[in-house]
Every structure is written in structure tokens, then in C-alpha cells.
Design an enzyme around this catalytic site. Structure first.
Site, PDB file in Angstrom:
ATOM      1  N   ARG A  64       0.821  -1.224   0.000  1.00  0.00           N
ATOM      2  CA  ARG A  64       0.000   0.000   0.000  1.00  0.00           C
ATOM      3  C   ARG A  64       0.848   1.264   0.000  1.00  0.00           C
ATOM      4  O   ARG A  64       0.347   2.346  -0.320  1.00  0.00           O
ATOM      5  CB  ARG A  64      -0.993  -0.037   1.167  1.00  0.00           C
ATOM      6  N   GLU A 101       2.389  -5.768  13.489  1.00  0.00           N
ATOM      7  CA  GLU A 101       1.328  -5.742  14.504  1.00  0.00           C
ATOM      8  C   GLU A 101       0.737  -7.151  14.592  1.00  0.00           C
ATOM      9  O   GLU A 101       0.325  -7.597  15.650  1.00  0.00           O
ATOM     10  CB  GLU A 101       0.267  -4.724  14.092  1.00  0.00           C
TER      11      GLU A 101
HETATM   12  P1  AMP Z   1       3.768  -1.803  11.546  1.00  0.00           P
HETATM   13  O1  AMP Z   1       5.018  -2.470  11.085  1.00  0.00           O
HETATM   14  O2  AMP Z   1       3.202  -2.457  12.767  1.00  0.00           O
HETATM   15  O3  AMP Z   1       3.914  -0.311  11.705  1.00  0.00           O
HETATM   16  O4  AMP Z   1       2.659  -2.093  10.441  1.00  0.00           O
HETATM   17  C1  AMP Z   1       2.553  -1.301   9.329  1.00  0.00           C
HETATM   18  C2  AMP Z   1       2.100  -2.075   8.124  1.00  0.00           C
HETATM   19  O5  AMP Z   1       1.069  -3.029   8.407  1.00  0.00           O
HETATM   20  C3  AMP Z   1       1.556  -1.113   7.119  1.00  0.00           C
HETATM   21  O6  AMP Z   1       2.152  -1.408   5.887  1.00  0.00           O
HETATM   22  C4  AMP Z   1       0.072  -1.336   7.109  1.00  0.00           C
HETATM   23  O7  AMP Z   1      -0.337  -1.425   5.769  1.00  0.00           O
HETATM   24  C5  AMP Z   1      -0.182  -2.638   7.849  1.00  0.00           C
HETATM   25  N1  AMP Z   1      -1.088  -2.486   8.990  1.00  0.00           N
HETATM   26  C6  AMP Z   1      -0.767  -2.657  10.299  1.00  0.00           C
HETATM   27  N2  AMP Z   1      -1.807  -2.428  11.110  1.00  0.00           N
HETATM   28  C7  AMP Z   1      -2.837  -2.089  10.321  1.00  0.00           C
HETATM   29  C8  AMP Z   1      -4.198  -1.698  10.559  1.00  0.00           C
HETATM   30  N3  AMP Z   1      -4.706  -1.619  11.791  1.00  0.00           N
HETATM   31  N4  AMP Z   1      -4.960  -1.385   9.483  1.00  0.00           N
HETATM   32  C9  AMP Z   1      -4.456  -1.453   8.239  1.00  0.00           C
HETATM   33  N5  AMP Z   1      -3.196  -1.804   7.949  1.00  0.00           N
HETATM   34  C10 AMP Z   1      -2.383  -2.123   8.959  1.00  0.00           C
END
Ligand code: AMP
Length: 178
Positions: A64, A101
Site C-alpha cells: 500500500r 502488529e
Molecule cells: P507496523 O510495522 O506495525 O507499523 O505495520 C505497518 C504495516 O502493516 C503497514 O504497511 C500497514 O499497511 C499494515 N497495517 C498494520 N496495522 C494495520 C491496521 N490496523 N490497518 C491497516 N493496515 C495495517
């Protein structure tokens, strides 16, 4: 930086999907933005204004991060570099593993596309725990470039992703914060 009007329109457009893809996650679905070309254009203009004159290249995080990252790079007239999930890019690549996450993963970039000394914007749609973005920033630094900016459509403040990014001494800009 974004106008109150842009923030309102985005809030009305982005959908919150509870318990997807696993229980406890509030998934932010940005796909409705692409149904509204004027809104997409206004988002790009806002992200471009944040980075104008401040970066030499944009790195986008699969997948994305590509949806807005390429348009930002084109408007800034700077190169766009893909950061992809492991196994998608042909060698030579540089890899970095990180925690999500939900789950864990490895990201890669083609060696040599980021040039030493460049000021880099790292862009993704959403900052959650910051693990993905931190890994992307490490890839950039491994290549002798400088992470000058991070931009996102959304920052999930409760997950404290910004804490992981502080050490890069870069500007951090989420248009929306939840
Ligand atoms: P992080 O590494 O935890 O910051 O996760 C970021 C990545 O996971 C991004 O590329 C987002 O597209 C996806 N992502 C994580 N949590 C969500 C969420 N609650 N909603 C949508 N996309 C998420």
C-alpha cells in the site's frame, strides 16, 4: 499540515473494520479513497507539500506504500524505489527482518537503487507498531543514504510507532492520527 477539510473528508472515507484480519485489530481500509479521484489528488498534494525540496528519492513499502508513494515521487520529480516482501525482487538485494502488529516478515530492496548520500522519504499507508518502517529505514541507512522524512496517511498513536523512528532524527508526518 493537512487542512481540517481534508482530514474530515478522509475520516468520512477510510473504513474501520473491527477484528480483521484477526480479533483485536482495527483494520483501516484506505481503498475507498481510490473511488474519489479528487480526494486522492488532494492527499497527494498534501504529502508532496510535506516533502517538496527536502528529499532526493522516495522509498515505498509494499504494497500500500506504492499507491501514494509513486505519485509523490513523480510530483517531486525524484526516483521511486520499491521495498518489497522477501523473494519478490531479483538479486542482488539487501534484507531486513521485522515484527508486524500481526506476525513477522522480511523486506528487501534492490541493491544500488538508493544512492549513498541521498536524502530519503520513506512512505507507507499506515504507521502501526513501526516495525515495518524501522526495517525500511535500516535498509536505507545500510546503503549510505539518510532517512530525512517519513510520511503516512494514518498513524495509530496508541501503538507508539513513532518511538521506534525517533533514532533516525527524521521528520514524521501522518496526515491522520487515531
Ligand atoms: P507496523 O510495522 O506495525 O507499523 O505495520 C505497518 C504495516 O502493516 C503497514 O504497511 C500497514 O499497511 C499494515 N497495517 C498494520 N496495522 C494495520 C491496521 N490496523 N490497518 C491497516 N493496515 C495495517
Amino acid at each position: 499540515m493537512a487542512s481540517a477539510e481534508l482530514i474530515t473528508r478522509l475520516n468520512e472515507t477510510i473504513e474501520n473494520i473491527p477484528d480483521f484480519p484477526i480479533p483485536g485489530i482495527q483494520f483501516k481500509d484506505i481503498s475507498p479513497i481510490f473511488l474519489d479521484p479528487k480526494l486522492y489528488e488532494d492527499v497527494i498534494d498534501d504529502l508532496v507539500a510535506f516533502s517538496k525540496g527536502k528529499v532526493d528519492a522516495v522509498c515505498g513499502v509494499e504494497s500500500r506504500g506504492y499507491l501514494f508513494g509513486i505519485a509523490i515521487a513523480v510530483a517531486l520529480e525524484v526516483p521511486f524505489i520499491l521495498i518489497r516482501k522477501a523473494g519478490k525482487l531479483p538479486p542482488p538485494v539487501i534484507s531486513e527482518s521485522y515484527d508486524l502488529e500481526y506476525g513477522s516478515a522480511v523486506i528487501e530492496t534492490r541493491e544500488g537503487q538508493v544512492k549513498p548520500g541521498q536524502r530519503i522519504l520513506i512512505h507507507d499507508d499506515l504507521l502501526a507498531t513501526g516495525g515495518t518502517t524501522e526495517a525500511a529505514a535500516k535498509l536505507v541507512e545500510k546503503q549510505g543514504a539518510v532517512v530525512s522524512q517519513f510520511s503516512f496517511l494514518i498513524g495509530l498513536t496508541e501503538l507508539k510507532g513513532e518511538e521506534k523512528l525517533k533514532k533516525f532524527n527524521a521528520e514524521i508526518y501522518p496526515i491522520l492520527e487515531y
